[in-house]
Design a protein around this motif. Structure first.
Motif, PDB file in Angstrom:
ATOM      1  N   ASP A 108       0.840  -1.189   0.000  1.00 50.71           N
ATOM      2  CA  ASP A 108       0.000   0.000   0.000  1.00 50.71           C
ATOM      3  C   ASP A 108       0.878   1.244   0.000  1.00 50.71           C
ATOM      4  O   ASP A 108       2.099   1.163   0.225  1.00 50.71           O
ATOM      5  CB  ASP A 108      -0.928   0.010   1.222  1.00 50.71           C
ATOM      6  CG  ASP A 108      -2.272   0.666   0.923  1.00 50.71           C
ATOM      7  OD1 ASP A 108      -2.389   1.320  -0.126  1.00 50.71           O
ATOM      8  OD2 ASP A 108      -3.196   0.514   1.728  1.00 50.71           O
ATOM      9  N   SER A 151      -3.813  -8.133   5.667  1.00 47.15           N
ATOM     10  CA  SER A 151      -3.337  -7.014   4.868  1.00 47.15           C
ATOM     11  C   SER A 151      -2.854  -5.925   5.814  1.00 47.15           C
ATOM     12  O   SER A 151      -3.016  -6.030   7.035  1.00 47.15           O
ATOM     13  CB  SER A 151      -4.444  -6.475   3.954  1.00 47.15           C
ATOM     14  OG  SER A 151      -3.938  -5.457   3.123  1.00 47.15           O
ATOM     15  N   THR A 153      -1.617  -1.387   5.973  1.00 45.61           N
ATOM     16  CA  THR A 153      -1.460  -0.092   5.324  1.00 45.61           C
ATOM     17  C   THR A 153      -0.645   0.827   6.217  1.00 45.61           C
ATOM     18  O   THR A 153      -0.480   0.563   7.413  1.00 45.61           O
ATOM     19  CB  THR A 153      -2.830   0.543   5.017  1.00 45.61           C
ATOM     20  OG1 THR A 153      -2.651   1.691   4.195  1.00 45.61           O
ATOM     21  CG2 THR A 153      -3.547   0.952   6.291  1.00 45.61           C
ATOM     22  N   ASP A 220      -5.435  -8.169   0.279  1.00 48.30           N
ATOM     23  CA  ASP A 220      -5.650  -7.103  -0.689  1.00 48.30           C
ATOM     24  C   ASP A 220      -5.342  -7.508  -2.120  1.00 48.30           C
ATOM     25  O   ASP A 220      -5.459  -6.700  -3.016  1.00 48.30           O
ATOM     26  CB  ASP A 220      -4.819  -5.872  -0.316  1.00 48.30           C
ATOM     27  CG  ASP A 220      -3.324  -6.121  -0.453  1.00 48.30           C
ATOM     28  OD1 ASP A 220      -2.943  -7.275  -0.651  1.00 48.30           O
ATOM     29  OD2 ASP A 220      -2.562  -5.156  -0.359  1.00 48.30           O
ATOM     30  N   THR A 226      -7.007  -0.987   0.599  1.00 48.03           N
ATOM     31  CA  THR A 226      -7.478  -0.297   1.787  1.00 48.03           C
ATOM     32  C   THR A 226      -7.933   1.121   1.466  1.00 48.03           C
ATOM     33  O   THR A 226      -7.420   1.765   0.554  1.00 48.03           O
ATOM     34  CB  THR A 226      -6.370  -0.237   2.849  1.00 48.03           C
ATOM     35  OG1 THR A 226      -5.260   0.509   2.326  1.00 48.03           O
ATOM     36  CG2 THR A 226      -5.907  -1.632   3.214  1.00 48.03           C
ATOM     37  N   LEU A 228      -8.981   4.917   3.537  1.00 47.38           N
ATOM     38  CA  LEU A 228      -8.900   5.695   4.771  1.00 47.38           C
ATOM     39  C   LEU A 228      -9.954   6.780   4.744  1.00 47.38           C
ATOM     40  O   LEU A 228     -10.068   7.542   3.777  1.00 47.38           O
ATOM     41  CB  LEU A 228      -7.502   6.320   4.913  1.00 47.38           C
ATOM     42  CG  LEU A 228      -7.322   7.300   6.076  1.00 47.38           C
ATOM     43  CD1 LEU A 228      -7.446   6.585   7.420  1.00 47.38           C
ATOM     44  CD2 LEU A 228      -5.967   8.002   5.969  1.00 47.38           C
ATOM     45  N   ILE A 233      -9.976   2.831   8.910  1.00 50.61           N
ATOM     46  CA  ILE A 233      -9.395   2.105   7.794  1.00 50.61           C
ATOM     47  C   ILE A 233     -10.336   0.973   7.392  1.00 50.61           C
ATOM     48  O   ILE A 233     -10.903   0.283   8.239  1.00 50.61           O
ATOM     49  CB  ILE A 233      -8.032   1.495   8.172  1.00 50.61           C
ATOM     50  CG1 ILE A 233      -7.044   2.589   8.569  1.00 50.61           C
ATOM     51  CG2 ILE A 233      -7.469   0.681   7.019  1.00 50.61           C
ATOM     52  CD1 ILE A 233      -6.428   3.318   7.419  1.00 50.61           C
ATOM     53  N   TYR A 234     -10.508   0.794   6.070  1.00 48.78           N
ATOM     54  CA  TYR A 234     -11.333  -0.296   5.542  1.00 48.78           C
ATOM     55  C   TYR A 234     -10.424  -1.290   4.816  1.00 48.78           C
ATOM     56  O   TYR A 234      -9.677  -0.929   3.911  1.00 48.78           O
ATOM     57  CB  TYR A 234     -12.387   0.249   4.587  1.00 48.78           C
ATOM     58  CG  TYR A 234     -13.402   1.138   5.263  1.00 48.78           C
ATOM     59  CD1 TYR A 234     -14.562   0.606   5.820  1.00 48.78           C
ATOM     60  CD2 TYR A 234     -13.195   2.518   5.356  1.00 48.78           C
ATOM     61  CE1 TYR A 234     -15.496   1.421   6.446  1.00 48.78           C
ATOM     62  CE2 TYR A 234     -14.111   3.340   5.984  1.00 48.78           C
ATOM     63  CZ  TYR A 234     -15.262   2.787   6.530  1.00 48.78           C
ATOM     64  OH  TYR A 234     -16.173   3.599   7.162  1.00 48.78           O
ATOM     65  N   PHE A 235     -10.502  -2.564   5.242  1.00 51.34           N
ATOM     66  CA  PHE A 235      -9.708  -3.641   4.659  1.00 51.34           C
ATOM     67  C   PHE A 235     -10.645  -4.621   3.966  1.00 51.34           C
ATOM     68  O   PHE A 235     -11.422  -5.308   4.634  1.00 51.34           O
ATOM     69  CB  PHE A 235      -8.927  -4.399   5.733  1.00 51.34           C
ATOM     70  CG  PHE A 235      -7.892  -3.593   6.454  1.00 51.34           C
ATOM     71  CD1 PHE A 235      -6.580  -3.571   6.021  1.00 51.34           C
ATOM     72  CD2 PHE A 235      -8.237  -2.869   7.594  1.00 51.34           C
ATOM     73  CE1 PHE A 235      -5.624  -2.841   6.701  1.00 51.34           C
ATOM     74  CE2 PHE A 235      -7.287  -2.134   8.284  1.00 51.34           C
ATOM     75  CZ  PHE A 235      -5.968  -2.120   7.827  1.00 51.34           C
ATOM     76  N   CYS A 237     -11.562  -8.178   2.109  1.00 52.08           N
ATOM     77  CA  CYS A 237     -11.052  -9.543   2.180  1.00 52.08           C
ATOM     78  C   CYS A 237     -11.448 -10.289   0.920  1.00 52.08           C
ATOM     79  O   CYS A 237     -12.633 -10.410   0.605  1.00 52.08           O
ATOM     80  CB  CYS A 237     -11.611 -10.255   3.406  1.00 52.08           C
ATOM     81  SG  CYS A 237     -11.050 -11.962   3.560  1.00 52.08           S
ATOM     82  N   ILE A 243     -15.668  -6.971   4.639  1.00 53.41           N
ATOM     83  CA  ILE A 243     -14.770  -5.822   4.709  1.00 53.41           C
ATOM     84  C   ILE A 243     -14.528  -5.552   6.185  1.00 53.41           C
ATOM     85  O   ILE A 243     -15.481  -5.461   6.969  1.00 53.41           O
ATOM     86  CB  ILE A 243     -15.370  -4.573   4.031  1.00 53.41           C
ATOM     87  CG1 ILE A 243     -15.574  -4.815   2.537  1.00 53.41           C
ATOM     88  CG2 ILE A 243     -14.473  -3.361   4.248  1.00 53.41           C
ATOM     89  CD1 ILE A 243     -16.328  -3.696   1.846  1.00 53.41           C
ATOM     90  N   GLU A 245     -13.538  -3.093   9.147  1.00 52.61           N
ATOM     91  CA  GLU A 245     -13.545  -1.657   9.438  1.00 52.61           C
ATOM     92  C   GLU A 245     -12.873  -1.447  10.790  1.00 52.61           C
ATOM     93  O   GLU A 245     -13.363  -1.936  11.812  1.00 52.61           O
ATOM     94  CB  GLU A 245     -14.984  -1.134   9.467  1.00 52.61           C
ATOM     95  CG  GLU A 245     -15.102   0.342   9.788  1.00 52.61           C
ATOM     96  CD  GLU A 245     -16.558   0.770   9.930  1.00 52.61           C
ATOM     97  OE1 GLU A 245     -16.960   1.752   9.297  1.00 52.61           O
ATOM     98  OE2 GLU A 245     -17.298   0.080  10.689  1.00 52.61           O
TER      99      GLU A 245
END
Length: 386
Positions: A108, A151, A153, A220, A226, A228, A233-235, A237, A243, A245
């Motif tokens: 990232d 993941s 960031t 990711d 990701t 922001l 932060i949103y990841f 899958c 997702i 959060e």
């Protein structure tokens, strides 16, 4: 004509005051650092103005809404060749340490920094936070609980920072994953350590079949990248309809259902988070890009609603996106990244950007089928790498 009149005609025009020159240089577009470099070569007074830290700071503040794209980063390698990541400049900028990072892959990039991961994995599984402009690098070790699909960031950790000039300041690395439960931890460059891990029990039958498989180490690589929004932060899958959060301020981890896994499989990305917190999601089916938003319905329940469809078959030249299945069932295109309302599309004809609002398509590079494209945006002035 008298010699006195000739001398008057050839006399140089009055010199502009330094304040006027400074105002003119401040309005130089930031999309290519070469302009300021050339201006600095005109004369010593101009170089003095351009190398003044006050000028550099003012320049970034003035253009804060137009932080330039200096390049993009992608991974290369195969079973026969070592894996490495490459920063491909889109301007005259060149990293002082070179554009290639052998045995590292990119995860990232944010706030002028790039997060790299050692590949093939080392016993201690290292991360590197890299500043391409200053070539500063900080290595750190992943938490002991590394397992399942995960993941990470990187972001600036300075309170109240406008992210105009984050070089050299403190940073955070947010690490999150999902196996039989969701988990998250945060590394601080100030403390030099990881925070206590936050766990959320969330059984996921889709993950059970993947646990223990080496290729599922990254979240990711499939369902996007990701995002922001403020301190959240949103990841996404790629192994499930989920997702993650994570709120940095509240140290709170939540799980969001997407319900798109079987529909779009690997061809989807998180695109943006609007000011009101609405998530935007894009999925590729055949040659059509479907844009969805997560909103509250009439009954108050939060649900996904289709916002628009962008038909790419007429916008991307052949061979590009088509309805004819290709290798591994891919119909001519892959979504390999996103940033600020733009998705990156990799096809047989090269790589493209697609604006999900206007539907405008632009060619980024001739590079065909890569696993991801990470944009690198930052200001680069004469005072940045001092």
């Amino acid at each position: 004509m008298s010699s006195s009149r000739r001398r008057r005609r050839l006399s140089p025009p009055p010199q502009l005051p330094d304040d006027a020159i400074r105002d003119i240089l401040l309005r130089t577009p930031p999309d290519d650092p070469r302009r300021l470099v050339r201006a600095s070569l005109c004369c010593k007074p101009w170089r003095g103005i351009l190398s003044d830290p006050v000028f550099c700071r003012t320049y970034r503040e003035l253009h804060r809404g137009t932080q330039p794209l200096l390049g993009f980063i992608h991974n290369k390698g195969s079973a026969a060749k070592p894996h490495h990541c490459v920063l491909v400049p889109t301007t005259s900028f060149r990293p002082p340490g070179g554009t290639h990072r052998r045995n590292w892959i990119v995860l990232d990039s944010r706030h002028g920094r790039v997060l790299l991961y050692s590949f093939p994995p080392k016993p201690d599984i290292e991360f590197v936070v890299w500043d391409p402009i200053t070539d500063e690098q900080c290595r750190l070790i992943l938490p002991d609980f590394t397992h399942g699909s995960w993941s990470a960031t990187v972001l600036c950790a300075t309170d109240g920072c406008d992210h105009v000039d984050c070089h050299g300041g403190p940073f955070l690395v947010v690490f999150a994953g999902l196996d039989r439960h969701a988990f998250a931890s945060v590394y601080s460059s100030v403390s030099g350590d990881w925070s206590d891990t936050v766990f959320v029990d969330y059984p996921d039958t889709a993950m059970e079949q993947y646990l223990g498989m080496e290729f599922t180490r990254f979240m990711d690589s499939g369902l996007g990248f990701t995002l922001l929004h403020g301190k959240t932060i949103y990841f996404p899958c790629n192994m499930s309809n989920r997702i993650l959060e994570y709120s940095i301020a509240e140290k709170r981890l939540s799980v969001i259902d997407t319900q798109f896994h079987e529909y779009y499989q690997w061809h989807a990305v998180l695109v943006a988070v609007q000011d009101d917190g609405v998530l935007l999601f894009a999925g590729l089916e055949d040659s059509a890009l479907h844009v969805w938003s997560r909103e509250a319905g009439e009954d108050g329940a939060v649900e996904w609603a289709q916002r628009r469809v962008v038909h790419l078959e007429m916008l991307v030249p052949r061979p590009g996106c088509s309805r004819t299945p290709d290798w591994d069932g891919v119909s001519g295109g892959l979504l390999v990244g996103s940033a600020d309302g733009v998705v990156f599309l990799s096809t047989h004809a090269g790589s493209y950007t697609v604006d999900i609002t206007s539907g405008r398509v632009r060619k980024l590079t001739n590079m065909r089928f890569t696993d991801k494209i990470i944009p690198y945006s930052s200001f680069y002035t004469l005072g940045t790498d001092n």
